[in-house]
Design a protein around this motif. Sequence first.
Motif, mmCIF file in Angstrom:
data_model
loop_
_atom_site.group_PDB
_atom_site.id
_atom_site.type_symbol
_atom_site.label_atom_id
_atom_site.label_comp_id
_atom_site.label_asym_id
_atom_site.label_seq_id
_atom_site.Cartn_x
_atom_site.Cartn_y
_atom_site.Cartn_z
ATOM 1 N N ALA A 238 -1.688 -0.496 -0.652
ATOM 2 C CA ALA A 238 -1.288 -1.007 0.662
ATOM 3 C C ALA A 238 -0.168 -0.164 1.279
ATOM 4 N N ASN A 239 0.784 0.306 0.436
ATOM 5 C CA ASN A 239 1.889 1.107 0.991
ATOM 6 C C ASN A 239 1.380 2.409 1.589
ATOM 7 N N ARG A 242 -0.446 1.787 4.792
ATOM 8 C CA ARG A 242 0.486 1.447 5.873
ATOM 9 C C ARG A 242 1.090 2.731 6.454
ATOM 10 N N GLU A 243 1.465 3.645 5.558
ATOM 11 C CA GLU A 243 2.048 4.908 6.036
ATOM 12 C C GLU A 243 1.029 5.719 6.832
ATOM 13 N N LYS A 246 0.794 4.135 10.174
ATOM 14 C CA LYS A 246 2.024 4.313 10.967
ATOM 15 C C LYS A 246 2.057 5.699 11.595
ATOM 16 N N ASP A 260 3.089 -7.306 12.827
ATOM 17 C CA ASP A 260 2.354 -7.566 11.586
ATOM 18 C C ASP A 260 0.987 -6.870 11.530
ATOM 19 N N ILE A 262 -0.143 -3.559 11.506
ATOM 20 C CA ILE A 262 -0.375 -2.481 10.522
ATOM 21 C C ILE A 262 -0.224 -3.003 9.087
ATOM 22 N N PRO A 263 0.853 -3.755 8.759
ATOM 23 C CA PRO A 263 0.941 -4.272 7.379
ATOM 24 C C PRO A 263 -0.264 -5.133 6.989
ATOM 25 N N ALA A 266 -3.326 -2.934 6.424
ATOM 26 C CA ALA A 266 -3.166 -2.202 5.160
ATOM 27 C C ALA A 266 -3.420 -3.125 3.979
#
Length: 425
Positions: A238-239, A242-243, A246, A260, A262-263, A266
């Motif tokens: 997920a991290n 997310r990047e 972004k 909320d 994009i998070p 992801a």
Amino acid sequence: MAEEPSQLSDFDGRYEDPADDPLFDFDEDDPDRANIFARKELLKVGHVPESGRIVGRDGEIKAVAAELRPIVRGDPPNNVIIYGKTGTGKSLVARHVTERARRAAESNGVSVGTVYVDCAQHNTQTRVARTVTRSLNETDETDFDIPRAGIGSGEYYDYLWEILDTAYESVIIILDEVDRLDDDDILMQLSRARESGKADCHLGVIAVSNKIEYRDQLNERVKSSLREEEFVFQPYDANQLREIMKHRRDAFHDGVLSDDVIPLTAALAAQEHGDARKAIEILRHAGELAERENVETVVEEHVRDAQEWAEIDRFEELLRGSTTQVKFILYSLALLTEENPNEDGFSTNRIYERYQATTEKADAKTLSEHRVYELLKEQAFLGVVESTRTGGGRGEGSYLEHRLVQDTGIVLKSVLRDSRLEDLA
Ligand SMILES: Nc1ncnc2c1ncn2[C@@H]1O[C@H](COP(=O)(O)OP(=O)(O)OP(=O)(O)O)[C@@H](O)[C@H]1O
């Protein structure tokens, strides 16, 4: 009585300027139009991000670069095979590193040629040989007019060896979706070109595949001449997703994405598959839903709707090319799952009983239990089914239990689109 033509269909000659056609009326400055996307192309399938937008693959980029590094000093590169599930950045990393290697080598005075071949499109030896030869021939130093058709792979190779000798010190060839090639001789030809005295140039192959068992299928002679380094790309977490997203935020106008979005995209994508391409598609589709509703911001609900759409789409991609028999099996497993919500998995035997009832109802051929077992294992490899071995009880041997990876609703919706299954519903 003839129907009155509607204004929209009766357009011939009505608008002097075709741009006035109401069917395609598009007013950029319409103050009432929701303005969601600033650079939508950043979210399109097929868009190759520039290097500043590639994130979360530093380790892999370094590892692949280490195999190509010798070319910068004029030495031979190592061959590489990159495996990994779809959307894990394999092609992206292969292309990115190859381009950087080319630039670094050239600034050191080493001439390097690079070619990218999509083997899903060019799946025969002649097609690959033609693509490689014709793309490397784009140079002032060789003066060949290489025919598009009418010659075989042997003649293309003859041209190729000459081009390599004349124009380059090193060449890197990326063979994407290499498992789609109908013949692995091409790998042998390329990896042994220098050794067998055909060309004096260093040749490196980066083969890319989403079939982890691909190497086992290669014949021994190819394996021993490739002597490649293997890398397996894991799905994104997920991290990382997310990047990645972004770094494409500027596809949207400022303030359009609620915090909320994009998070959440992801997290959903990481939970289901870790496929960056799909995550980006969900984000784009969420934006399109907001645009269609003519609202100013993309919110959680748009993401959830886009996610469902993406899941069906992805599942259909996984199923593309599957036979109706496979769909009968998945349909039976979906029904078993719905009827037994407290059970985690089902033995081949139970699925087979359900499958027999299904094929009888559909008046279709019934395969043997062993064949159904093999097809289930194939689906497990594709990621449609998950098969785990259970211990079995006292005196019983262990056996495989299968469960659907996707929601039964999605599986049923997709398989029931096949006309042979429609009536079962
Ligand atoms: N690390 C990353 N940073 C930014 N974007 C990425 C990254 N990885 C993947 N993407 C995006 O996802 C798309 C798919 O990636 P890529 O084609 O490299 O996947 P793949 O593993 O080769 O998949 P397939 O096996 O389906 O070809 C890329 O075009 C890019 O837009």
